[in-house]
Design an enzyme around this catalytic site. Structure first.
Site, PDB file in Angstrom:
ATOM      1  N   LYS A 156      67.335  15.881  62.111  1.00 11.89           N
ATOM      2  CA  LYS A 156      67.128  17.250  61.634  1.00 11.89           C
ATOM      3  C   LYS A 156      68.478  17.940  61.410  1.00 11.89           C
ATOM      4  CE  LYS A 156      62.603  16.931  62.629  1.00 11.89           C
ATOM      5  NZ  LYS A 156      62.546  15.561  63.217  1.00 11.89           N
ATOM      6  N   LYS A 191      60.079  23.439  64.283  1.00  9.33           N
ATOM      7  CA  LYS A 191      59.826  22.049  64.667  1.00  9.33           C
ATOM      8  C   LYS A 191      60.852  21.595  65.702  1.00  9.33           C
ATOM      9  CE  LYS A 191      62.132  20.453  60.415  1.00  9.33           C
ATOM     10  NZ  LYS A 191      61.938  19.655  59.167  1.00  9.33           N
ATOM     11  N   ARG A 241      60.260  11.147  50.110  1.00  7.97           N
ATOM     12  CA  ARG A 241      61.139  10.248  50.838  1.00  7.97           C
ATOM     13  C   ARG A 241      61.976   9.485  49.807  1.00  7.97           C
ATOM     14  NH1 ARG A 241      61.184   7.695  55.596  1.00  7.97           N
ATOM     15  NH2 ARG A 241      61.220   9.869  56.341  1.00  7.97           N
ATOM     16  N   ARG A 256      55.029  12.456  49.777  1.00 10.95           N
ATOM     17  CA  ARG A 256      53.933  12.445  50.753  1.00 10.95           C
ATOM     18  C   ARG A 256      53.239  13.793  50.695  1.00 10.95           C
ATOM     19  NH1 ARG A 256      58.180  10.909  55.106  1.00 10.95           N
ATOM     20  NH2 ARG A 256      59.227  12.382  53.733  1.00 10.95           N
ATOM     21  N   ARG A 264      51.776  19.671  56.657  1.00  8.80           N
ATOM     22  CA  ARG A 264      52.626  18.499  56.821  1.00  8.80           C
ATOM     23  C   ARG A 264      52.255  17.401  55.836  1.00  8.80           C
ATOM     24  NH1 ARG A 264      51.051  17.276  62.791  1.00  8.80           N
ATOM     25  NH2 ARG A 264      49.035  17.597  61.765  1.00  8.80           N
ATOM     26  N   ASP A 304      64.636  13.252  53.159  1.00  9.59           N
ATOM     27  CA  ASP A 304      63.390  13.988  52.943  1.00  9.59           C
ATOM     28  C   ASP A 304      63.706  15.220  52.114  1.00  9.59           C
ATOM     29  OD1 ASP A 304      62.049  12.116  54.378  1.00  9.59           O
ATOM     30  OD2 ASP A 304      61.734  13.342  56.157  1.00  9.59           O
ATOM     31  N   GLU A 312      65.573  16.744  55.859  1.00  3.06           N
ATOM     32  CA  GLU A 312      65.935  15.837  56.945  1.00  3.06           C
ATOM     33  C   GLU A 312      66.676  14.632  56.355  1.00  3.06           C
ATOM     34  OE1 GLU A 312      62.811  14.619  59.568  1.00  3.06           O
ATOM     35  OE2 GLU A 312      61.951  16.627  59.739  1.00  3.06           O
ATOM     36  N   ASN A 314      66.854  10.757  57.636  1.00  2.00           N
ATOM     37  CA  ASN A 314      66.343   9.797  58.610  1.00  2.00           C
ATOM     38  C   ASN A 314      67.269   8.595  58.693  1.00  2.00           C
ATOM     39  OD1 ASN A 314      63.297  10.724  59.278  1.00  2.00           O
ATOM     40  ND2 ASN A 314      63.828  11.247  57.180  1.00  2.00           N
TER      41      ASN A 314
END
Length: 347
Positions: A156, A191, A241, A256, A264, A304, A312, A314
């Protein structure tokens, strides 16, 4: 089911599994020794698992492969070691997708490369594992991704190093600051910093009477930092993604899309995956972060992106390889293995 066997005499030559239209494990001589640290391989989703795709791509190149679980990493007299199992006969057949040999103790410096693919939680045990992998790195083994960067680059907070790419964002455990951020933006996502799969993510709209209790719960009464982001309405079009291999983006993203009534987009939270080409803005974001990824030894990363914003980065165990491969006839894991091979040559 997974078969546990050491019958490698016949598996390489006589049993040639097919992945798509690609014949794998075709080379009898394996030149590179690769291990992957991951969660229980007997519990994976064979249709979607990205780590299985990595094993398959390495097998396609004829490499010698090993499977390691996190508890089987250890240090002995300063040497990084593991209890590892040879893995062969990798396929996407759900009833027979690999064979595991007998476990044995190995020194990680005997391997050419180790992929760290253990899923979060990012807890003390994860950190200890990076210390072990760092010891192997000092002995010359390539670790993907670099252990120090796995520790340093919270998925994050790392994104906030690129404020030009991000929505308004705040990281704090001070409820007064978090409430002020909420009052300024009126529609906010809160979050935890160590979550995955969309767990414990809250959207708080203007006038929500639950603001205080949400902040108390997430910050554990001010003892734990969290992230606040201005809500991005384009989430309805998907949380994209974008996979990066050695700083270069795959040309397509998996958007997504949230289920009806959901905020979400995470697939684990019921979202659906919609493959799509990258936009110009997506590519600009990739260009902004690529030099830092290379500098930090982050060879395989998932960005993301919601709308025009990076949310984000990852670095632990990015997924979505299989969905994009299937949609566009790609070989993303194969690209990763080529990059690894090049890294080994350069070293």
């Amino acid at each position: 089911m997974v078969y546990f066997s050491v019958d490698t005499e016949v598996t390489i030559q006589q049993r040639l599994p097919i992945i798509g239209s690609v014949l794998i494990n075709r080379y009898p001589y394996m030149t590179i020794r690769l291990a992957i640290v991951m969660d229980d391989i007997t519990a994976i989703n064979v249709k979607k698992d990205s780590t299985l795709a990595m094993f398959a791509a390495a097998q396609q190149k004829g490499w010698e492969l090993f499977y390691i679980q996190q508890p089987d990493l250890y240090l002995e007299q300063g040497l990084a070691k593991a209890i590892a199992q040879p893995i062969t006969n990798i396929s996407y057949n759900a009833d027979d997708y690999c064979q595991l040999g007998e476990p044995s103790k190995i020194t990680l410096s005997e391997l050419d490369v180790v992929l760290m693919r253990k899923d979060p939680p990012f807890d003390n045990e994860y950190i200890y594992s990076t210390y072990i992998l760092e010891a192997a790195e000092r002995e010359g083994t390539l670790i993907v991704n670099r252990p120090s960067s796995l520790r340093d680059c919270n998925e994050k907070i790392f994104a906030t190093q690129f404020p030009q790419c991000c929505p308004p964002v705040l990281v704090s455990r001070n409820n007064d600051l978090l409430k002020a951020f909420y009052l300024e933006h009126r529609d906010v996502i809160f979050k935890p910093l160590d979550g995955m799969g969309g767990t414990a993510i809250f959207r708080v709209k203007a006038g929500d009477p639950n603001l205080s209790v949400i902040l108390e719960t997430l910050t554990q009464y001010g003892s734990q930092s969290i992230m606040a982001q201005r809500f991005i309405p384009e989430i309805t079009q998907g949380d994209k993604r974008i996979l990066m291999v050695d700083g270069k983006p795959v040309d397509y993203a998996l958007a997504r899309v949230p289920a009806e009534g959901e905020t979400r987009g995470n697939l684990a939270a019921g979202g659906s995956g919609v493959p799509q080409p990258l936009t110009e803005r997506d590519r600009w974001i990739c260009q902004q972060v690529a030099p830092t990824l290379r500098e930090k030894g982050l060879l395989f990363v998932g960005l993301d992106v919601i709308g025009d914003y990076l949310t984000e980065i990852n670095v632990t165990s990015p997924t979505c390889i299989r969905e994009l491969d299937d949609a566009y006839n790609l070989d993303i894991a194969g690209q990763l293995m080529q990059s690894i091979e090049q890294q080994l040559k350069n070293n």
